[in-house]
Structures are given as structure tokens and as C-alpha cells.
Design a protein around this motif. Structure first.
Motif, PDB file in Angstrom:
ATOM      1  N   TYR A  75       6.097 -11.939 -12.341  1.00  0.00           N
ATOM      2  CA  TYR A  75       6.577 -10.295 -12.300  1.00  0.00           C
ATOM      3  C   TYR A  75       5.715  -9.220 -11.735  1.00  0.00           C
ATOM      4  CZ  TYR A  75       9.501  -5.869 -12.507  1.00  0.00           C
ATOM      5  OH  TYR A  75       9.984  -4.804 -12.226  1.00  0.00           O
ATOM      6  N   ALA A  76       4.779  -9.946 -12.717  1.00  0.00           N
ATOM      7  CA  ALA A  76       3.460  -8.407 -12.781  1.00  0.00           C
ATOM      8  C   ALA A  76       2.935  -9.088 -11.454  1.00  0.00           C
ATOM      9  CB  ALA A  76       3.114  -8.917 -14.110  1.00  0.00           C
ATOM     10  N   ASN A  77       2.384 -10.160 -11.113  1.00  0.00           N
ATOM     11  CA  ASN A  77       1.745 -10.295  -9.550  1.00  0.00           C
ATOM     12  C   ASN A  77       2.640  -9.555  -8.433  1.00  0.00           C
ATOM     13  OD1 ASN A  77      -0.428 -10.898 -11.194  1.00  0.00           O
ATOM     14  ND2 ASN A  77       0.347 -13.251 -10.707  1.00  0.00           N
ATOM     15  N   TYR A  78       3.636  -9.384  -8.853  1.00  0.00           N
ATOM     16  CA  TYR A  78       4.734  -9.697  -7.723  1.00  0.00           C
ATOM     17  C   TYR A  78       4.685  -7.360  -8.049  1.00  0.00           C
ATOM     18  CZ  TYR A  78       8.897  -7.675  -5.218  1.00  0.00           C
ATOM     19  OH  TYR A  78       9.840  -7.244  -4.356  1.00  0.00           O
ATOM     20  N   ARG A  79       4.728  -7.267  -8.889  1.00  0.00           N
ATOM     21  CA  ARG A  79       4.683  -5.644  -8.622  1.00  0.00           C
ATOM     22  C   ARG A  79       3.400  -5.151  -8.776  1.00  0.00           C
ATOM     23  NH1 ARG A  79       6.471  -2.443 -13.713  1.00  0.00           N
ATOM     24  NH2 ARG A  79       5.869  -0.445 -12.783  1.00  0.00           N
ATOM     25  N   LYS A  80       2.851  -5.425  -8.468  1.00  0.00           N
ATOM     26  CA  LYS A  80       1.012  -5.412  -8.113  1.00  0.00           C
ATOM     27  C   LYS A  80       0.286  -5.731  -6.307  1.00  0.00           C
ATOM     28  CE  LYS A  80      -1.408  -6.449 -12.508  1.00  0.00           C
ATOM     29  NZ  LYS A  80      -2.528  -7.368 -12.967  1.00  0.00           N
ATOM     30  N   ARG A  81       1.371  -7.137  -6.435  1.00  0.00           N
ATOM     31  CA  ARG A  81       1.355  -7.225  -4.509  1.00  0.00           C
ATOM     32  C   ARG A  81       2.061  -6.080  -3.535  1.00  0.00           C
ATOM     33  NH1 ARG A  81       2.176 -11.855  -4.875  1.00  0.00           N
ATOM     34  NH2 ARG A  81       4.551 -11.791  -4.611  1.00  0.00           N
ATOM     35  N   VAL A  82       2.835  -5.695  -4.435  1.00  0.00           N
ATOM     36  CA  VAL A  82       3.945  -3.853  -3.853  1.00  0.00           C
ATOM     37  C   VAL A  82       3.741  -3.120  -3.779  1.00  0.00           C
ATOM     38  CG1 VAL A  82       6.149  -3.226  -3.702  1.00  0.00           C
ATOM     39  CG2 VAL A  82       6.144  -5.762  -4.370  1.00  0.00           C
ATOM     40  N   GLU A  83       2.852  -2.863  -5.142  1.00  0.00           N
ATOM     41  CA  GLU A  83       1.559  -1.141  -5.012  1.00  0.00           C
ATOM     42  C   GLU A  83       1.082  -1.418  -3.987  1.00  0.00           C
ATOM     43  OE1 GLU A  83       1.854   2.510  -6.121  1.00  0.00           O
ATOM     44  OE2 GLU A  83       3.222   0.858  -6.891  1.00  0.00           O
ATOM     45  N   ARG A  84       0.541  -2.881  -4.169  1.00  0.00           N
ATOM     46  CA  ARG A  84      -1.246  -3.009  -3.178  1.00  0.00           C
ATOM     47  C   ARG A  84      -0.682  -2.072  -1.630  1.00  0.00           C
ATOM     48  NH1 ARG A  84      -2.795  -6.351  -5.075  1.00  0.00           N
ATOM     49  NH2 ARG A  84      -1.676  -8.364  -3.957  1.00  0.00           N
ATOM     50  N   ASP A  85       0.843  -3.157  -1.290  1.00  0.00           N
ATOM     51  CA  ASP A  85       1.102  -2.993   0.037  1.00  0.00           C
ATOM     52  C   ASP A  85       1.638  -1.493   0.093  1.00  0.00           C
ATOM     53  OD1 ASP A  85       0.578  -5.321   0.471  1.00  0.00           O
ATOM     54  OD2 ASP A  85       2.679  -6.677   0.120  1.00  0.00           O
ATOM     55  N   ARG A  86       2.789  -0.445  -0.506  1.00  0.00           N
ATOM     56  CA  ARG A  86       2.962   0.492  -0.333  1.00  0.00           C
ATOM     57  C   ARG A  86       1.530   1.118  -0.383  1.00  0.00           C
ATOM     58  NH1 ARG A  86       3.807   5.029  -2.875  1.00  0.00           N
ATOM     59  NH2 ARG A  86       2.795   4.538  -4.647  1.00  0.00           N
ATOM     60  N   GLU A  87       0.733   0.974  -1.119  1.00  0.00           N
ATOM     61  CA  GLU A  87      -0.536   2.159  -0.972  1.00  0.00           C
ATOM     62  C   GLU A  87      -1.267   2.136   0.463  1.00  0.00           C
ATOM     63  OE1 GLU A  87      -2.890   1.591  -4.058  1.00  0.00           O
ATOM     64  OE2 GLU A  87      -1.902   2.432  -5.208  1.00  0.00           O
ATOM     65  N   ALA A  88      -1.450   0.558   0.544  1.00  0.00           N
ATOM     66  CA  ALA A  88      -2.375   0.178   1.668  1.00  0.00           C
ATOM     67  C   ALA A  88      -0.865   1.229   3.778  1.00  0.00           C
ATOM     68  CB  ALA A  88      -1.655  -0.930   2.754  1.00  0.00           C
ATOM     69  N   VAL A  89       0.433   1.003   3.665  1.00  0.00           N
ATOM     70  CA  VAL A  89       1.341   1.519   4.338  1.00  0.00           C
ATOM     71  C   VAL A  89       0.600   3.257   4.236  1.00  0.00           C
ATOM     72  CG1 VAL A  89       3.684   2.746   5.100  1.00  0.00           C
ATOM     73  CG2 VAL A  89       2.599  -0.400   4.321  1.00  0.00           C
TER      74      VAL A  89
END
Length: 205
Positions: free
Chosen positions: A78-92
Motif C-alpha cells: 500500500y505504501a508503494n502504491y501511494r508513492k507511485r500514485v503521488e509520483r504519477d500525479r506530480e509528473a502529470v
């Protein structure tokens, strides 16, 4: 008439056993313990009890370790999922900002040329300063200036010359400013490059 037969004095008489099955003792009035209860209350050997307790404890510990490992794995996923979502959001978000900023680079070029010719004055200068400041706050940064080392990864050489006054490829004129947005190159700078040329040997008198 037949007379009743009497046992001889030395003849063994059959012993009559009477079992009192009454649950209540007629003398004390208390409930008598049953045979099964007596058997159930028989003491259990201590080594056997300890062995059973150890087996149960080992099984419980195994189950606890398995559940703990499952929980830790789910927590990490879940922690990795949240980091990936946050990273993708910042990239967008950054890509959207960079796209908007790149559309305004031609405006920034006009502002820079107007400033170089002394035409950037009054209300036009105030608006231009606000625009440049707003774009820089979003992450857009200009680069390239005279005298810096030539870097082919961010500079695009459109003029080339040689001189003994430089030690290596050097930017001697900026024809168009380059821009970056964070770590991303938005546009390379167009520059004139001067390379090192050994000085001619002096003629002897």
C-alpha cells in the motif's frame, strides 16, 4: 410332605452384595459423586499437560507470525502504491505546467528583445515582469550566458569560431535563451561557440 432343606452349618452361604445407587446420602443429605465424575477428576500427569500447552503455544505463534507477515506485506504494498500514485500525479502536473510554459516561450523571446532595444518601459514592463515572475514560480528557468562552457546537451551551436583567448569550447554569444522546467529541458539555447586556437609563434627580430 416335604420339609424345607436347611443348609449344613459348615456349608458356605452365598454373599449378597447390595449396591446403594442413591444419589443422595440418606445420612448426610449430600449428593454423592458418581463414578464418572471420579474418573473425570482423576489427576492428569503434568508432563502431558505441559506438552499439550507447548503444542498449542507453538501453533498460535506460527499463526501469529503468518498474520504479521501478511500485514507487513500489505502495508508495504500500500505504501508503494501511494508513492507511485503521488509520483504519477506530480509528473502529470509538471508536464502540464511545462506544456503551458513552452507555449509562452515566444512571448518571453519578444520581451527579451524589447528589453535589449530599450523598448520595455512603463506599463508594458510591469506586465512583462509579472509574466516572467509567474512562469519562474511554476518552475521555468532560463539559462545560457556569455562566457560559460559549451555543453552540447543543452546548447545548440549555430555559429563557430576560434580564438587563443579561450581554453576550450566557450559560449561567446547567446542568440536565443534556453529554458528548463525542473529537471526537464524545455528548449536548448542557440549560441555562438568559440573554440581554442593556439596563438601564432612570435617572429624573432
Amino acid at each position: 410332605m416335604t420339609e424345607p432343606r436347611h443348609a449344613a452349618p459348615d456349608e458356605e452361604q452365598p454373599q449378597v452384595v447390595v449396591n446403594d445407587r442413591r444419589r443422595i446420602d440418606p445420612e448426610t443429605g449430600e449428593v454423592r459423586p458418581s463414578a464418572h465424575a471420579a474418573e473425570d477428576s482423576a489427576p492428569v500427569e503434568e508432563p502431558l499437560v505441559a506438552e499439550v500447552v507447548d503444542e498449542v503455544a507453538a501453533e498460535l505463534k506460527t499463526q501469529l507470525d503468518e498474520r504479521t507477515a501478511d500485514l507487513q506485506r500489505l502495508t508495504a504494498e500500500y505504501a508503494n502504491y501511494r508513492k507511485r500514485v503521488e509520483r504519477d500525479r506530480e509528473a502529470v502536473i509538471n508536464n502540464a505546467k511545462a506544456s503551458v510554459a513552452s507555449e509562452l516561450l515566444s512571448v518571453l523571446d519578444d520581451i527579451e528583445r524589447a528589453a535589449a532595444h530599450g523598448d520595455l518601459t512603463g506599463a508594458f514592463k510591469a506586465v512583462a515582469d509579472k509574466l516572467v515572475s509567474a512562469l519562474q514560480k511554476t518552475g521555468l528557468e532560463p539559462f545560457a550566458h556569455d562566457g560559460e562552457a559549451f555543453d552540447p546537451s543543452v546548447h545548440e551551436a549555430v555559429q563557430h569560431s576560434t580564438s587563443p583567448d579561450v581554453d576550450g569550447p566557450t559560449v561567446t554569444a547567446v542568440l536565443r535563451r534556453g529554458y528548463t522546467f525542473g529537471d526537464k529541458l524545455v528548449r536548448p539555447a542557440l549560441v555562438a561557440v568559440t573554440d581554442h586556437e593556439p596563438a601564432a609563434p612570435s617572429e624573432e627580430a
